[in-house]
Design a protein around this motif. Structure first.
Motif, PDB file in Angstrom:
ATOM      1  N   LEU A  16       0.824  -1.202   0.000  1.00  0.00           N
ATOM      2  CA  LEU A  16       0.000   0.000   0.000  1.00  0.00           C
ATOM      3  C   LEU A  16       0.861   1.257   0.000  1.00  0.00           C
ATOM      4  O   LEU A  16       0.579   2.206  -0.734  1.00  0.00           O
ATOM      5  CB  LEU A  16      -0.944  -0.006   1.205  1.00  0.00           C
ATOM      6  CG  LEU A  16      -1.947   1.129   1.283  1.00  0.00           C
ATOM      7  CD1 LEU A  16      -2.907   1.072   0.098  1.00  0.00           C
ATOM      8  CD2 LEU A  16      -2.721   1.061   2.586  1.00  0.00           C
ATOM      9  N   LEU A  17       1.914   1.267   0.796  1.00  0.00           N
ATOM     10  CA  LEU A  17       2.821   2.412   0.829  1.00  0.00           C
ATOM     11  C   LEU A  17       3.417   2.659  -0.556  1.00  0.00           C
ATOM     12  O   LEU A  17       3.373   3.774  -1.064  1.00  0.00           O
ATOM     13  CB  LEU A  17       3.937   2.179   1.857  1.00  0.00           C
ATOM     14  CG  LEU A  17       5.037   3.233   1.887  1.00  0.00           C
ATOM     15  CD1 LEU A  17       4.491   4.543   2.423  1.00  0.00           C
ATOM     16  CD2 LEU A  17       6.208   2.755   2.710  1.00  0.00           C
ATOM     17  N   GLN A  18       3.936   1.602  -1.175  1.00  0.00           N
ATOM     18  CA  GLN A  18       4.538   1.766  -2.493  1.00  0.00           C
ATOM     19  C   GLN A  18       3.516   2.196  -3.534  1.00  0.00           C
ATOM     20  O   GLN A  18       3.791   3.065  -4.364  1.00  0.00           O
ATOM     21  CB  GLN A  18       5.204   0.468  -2.934  1.00  0.00           C
ATOM     22  CG  GLN A  18       6.524   0.244  -2.277  1.00  0.00           C
ATOM     23  CD  GLN A  18       7.275  -0.909  -2.909  1.00  0.00           C
ATOM     24  OE1 GLN A  18       6.871  -1.447  -3.930  1.00  0.00           O
ATOM     25  NE2 GLN A  18       8.366  -1.284  -2.289  1.00  0.00           N
ATOM     26  N   PHE A  19       2.349   1.595  -3.497  1.00  0.00           N
ATOM     27  CA  PHE A  19       1.330   1.912  -4.495  1.00  0.00           C
ATOM     28  C   PHE A  19       0.862   3.358  -4.365  1.00  0.00           C
ATOM     29  O   PHE A  19       0.728   4.059  -5.365  1.00  0.00           O
ATOM     30  CB  PHE A  19       0.153   0.944  -4.377  1.00  0.00           C
ATOM     31  CG  PHE A  19      -0.926   1.209  -5.380  1.00  0.00           C
ATOM     32  CD1 PHE A  19      -0.729   0.922  -6.717  1.00  0.00           C
ATOM     33  CD2 PHE A  19      -2.135   1.755  -4.984  1.00  0.00           C
ATOM     34  CE1 PHE A  19      -1.721   1.186  -7.654  1.00  0.00           C
ATOM     35  CE2 PHE A  19      -3.124   2.011  -5.902  1.00  0.00           C
ATOM     36  CZ  PHE A  19      -2.927   1.725  -7.244  1.00  0.00           C
ATOM     37  N   PRO A  83       7.186  -4.920  -5.953  1.00  0.00           N
ATOM     38  CA  PRO A  83       7.252  -4.160  -7.207  1.00  0.00           C
ATOM     39  C   PRO A  83       6.479  -4.817  -8.357  1.00  0.00           C
ATOM     40  O   PRO A  83       5.913  -4.116  -9.202  1.00  0.00           O
ATOM     41  CB  PRO A  83       8.749  -4.099  -7.522  1.00  0.00           C
ATOM     42  CG  PRO A  83       9.398  -4.205  -6.196  1.00  0.00           C
ATOM     43  CD  PRO A  83       8.534  -5.150  -5.418  1.00  0.00           C
ATOM     44  N   VAL A  84       6.446  -6.136  -8.395  1.00  0.00           N
ATOM     45  CA  VAL A  84       5.679  -6.822  -9.440  1.00  0.00           C
ATOM     46  C   VAL A  84       4.191  -6.518  -9.271  1.00  0.00           C
ATOM     47  O   VAL A  84       3.498  -6.180 -10.236  1.00  0.00           O
ATOM     48  CB  VAL A  84       5.940  -8.344  -9.413  1.00  0.00           C
ATOM     49  CG1 VAL A  84       4.983  -9.082 -10.322  1.00  0.00           C
ATOM     50  CG2 VAL A  84       7.381  -8.643  -9.793  1.00  0.00           C
ATOM     51  N   LEU A  85       3.694  -6.619  -8.043  1.00  0.00           N
ATOM     52  CA  LEU A  85       2.277  -6.338  -7.795  1.00  0.00           C
ATOM     53  C   LEU A  85       1.940  -4.868  -8.037  1.00  0.00           C
ATOM     54  O   LEU A  85       0.898  -4.540  -8.614  1.00  0.00           O
ATOM     55  CB  LEU A  85       1.909  -6.735  -6.363  1.00  0.00           C
ATOM     56  CG  LEU A  85       1.974  -8.226  -6.055  1.00  0.00           C
ATOM     57  CD1 LEU A  85       1.741  -8.471  -4.569  1.00  0.00           C
ATOM     58  CD2 LEU A  85       0.970  -8.983  -6.889  1.00  0.00           C
ATOM     59  N   PHE A 114       7.347  -0.931 -12.562  1.00  0.00           N
ATOM     60  CA  PHE A 114       8.173  -1.881 -11.816  1.00  0.00           C
ATOM     61  C   PHE A 114       9.492  -1.239 -11.420  1.00  0.00           C
ATOM     62  O   PHE A 114       9.948  -1.394 -10.286  1.00  0.00           O
ATOM     63  CB  PHE A 114       8.435  -3.143 -12.651  1.00  0.00           C
ATOM     64  CG  PHE A 114       9.398  -4.090 -11.987  1.00  0.00           C
ATOM     65  CD1 PHE A 114       8.950  -4.972 -11.020  1.00  0.00           C
ATOM     66  CD2 PHE A 114      10.741  -4.082 -12.318  1.00  0.00           C
ATOM     67  CE1 PHE A 114       9.837  -5.835 -10.392  1.00  0.00           C
ATOM     68  CE2 PHE A 114      11.633  -4.935 -11.702  1.00  0.00           C
ATOM     69  CZ  PHE A 114      11.179  -5.819 -10.733  1.00  0.00           C
ATOM     70  N   LEU A 115      10.118  -0.519 -12.339  1.00  0.00           N
ATOM     71  CA  LEU A 115      11.398   0.133 -12.051  1.00  0.00           C
ATOM     72  C   LEU A 115      11.260   1.123 -10.902  1.00  0.00           C
ATOM     73  O   LEU A 115      12.092   1.151  -9.984  1.00  0.00           O
ATOM     74  CB  LEU A 115      11.916   0.829 -13.314  1.00  0.00           C
ATOM     75  CG  LEU A 115      13.275   1.492 -13.227  1.00  0.00           C
ATOM     76  CD1 LEU A 115      14.355   0.467 -12.899  1.00  0.00           C
ATOM     77  CD2 LEU A 115      13.587   2.188 -14.546  1.00  0.00           C
ATOM     78  N   PHE A 116      10.210   1.928 -10.929  1.00  0.00           N
ATOM     79  CA  PHE A 116       9.974   2.880  -9.843  1.00  0.00           C
ATOM     80  C   PHE A 116       9.781   2.149  -8.513  1.00  0.00           C
ATOM     81  O   PHE A 116      10.421   2.472  -7.514  1.00  0.00           O
ATOM     82  CB  PHE A 116       8.741   3.735 -10.152  1.00  0.00           C
ATOM     83  CG  PHE A 116       8.416   4.734  -9.087  1.00  0.00           C
ATOM     84  CD1 PHE A 116       8.970   5.995  -9.124  1.00  0.00           C
ATOM     85  CD2 PHE A 116       7.560   4.421  -8.043  1.00  0.00           C
ATOM     86  CE1 PHE A 116       8.683   6.928  -8.143  1.00  0.00           C
ATOM     87  CE2 PHE A 116       7.258   5.343  -7.056  1.00  0.00           C
ATOM     88  CZ  PHE A 116       7.820   6.598  -7.105  1.00  0.00           C
ATOM     89  N   ALA A 117       8.916   1.155  -8.509  1.00  0.00           N
ATOM     90  CA  ALA A 117       8.614   0.435  -7.269  1.00  0.00           C
ATOM     91  C   ALA A 117       9.829  -0.353  -6.775  1.00  0.00           C
ATOM     92  O   ALA A 117      10.066  -0.442  -5.570  1.00  0.00           O
ATOM     93  CB  ALA A 117       7.428  -0.499  -7.478  1.00  0.00           C
TER      94      ALA A 117
END
Length: 129
Positions: A16-19, A83-85, A114-117
């Motif tokens: 959730l934080l990453q998204f 990152p995949v999700l 994906f690169l960003f995450a």
């Protein structure tokens, strides 16, 4: 059962934080694209997305300095899985934007998302306590 709930909660918190950070960054790119009317080449866009992920990871460490996941093996799984999700979720958002006739930014594609995450997760993996 309690262990499974705790494990899912930890992964969900990191995801959730990453998204949320990624969606915010995507909105910033969308705004910047409207203002500057400049479309960077793929290598330049990849460099900016990487720097954005590093900056977002650093900022997230200021806001949330401790990782929600404490087990080192699970943190490694998080480094690769989240990152995949997150990239898949951004791809779905991109598809929704196409259906609505909206323009896409690079972060609406899986590779850039994906690169960003991944760079954000790598920052958190290395420096979150």
């Amino acid at each position: 059962m309690e262990f499974l709930f705790e494990l899912l909660f930890q992964f969900f918190g990191e995801l959730l934080l990453q998204f949320l950070v990624e969606v915010g960054f995507e909105q910033g790119l969308r705004w910047l694209g409207r203002v500057l009317r400049w479309v960077p080449t793929p290598p330049i866009a990849a460099a900016w997305v990487t720097l954005g992920g590093v900056a977002a990871g650093g900022f997230s460490l200021l806001v949330m300095p401790h990782s929600a996941i404490h087990d080192p093996a699970l943190r490694l799984v998080n480094l690769l899985g989240t990152p995949v999700l997150s990239g898949a979720a951004m791809t779905l958002i991109g598809r929704l934007r196409v259906r609505k006739g909206q323009s896409l930014v690079r972060l609406d594609r899986f590779g850039y998302a994906f690169l960003f995450a991944f760079t954000m997760a790598l920052m958190r993996y290395n420096w979150a306590a």
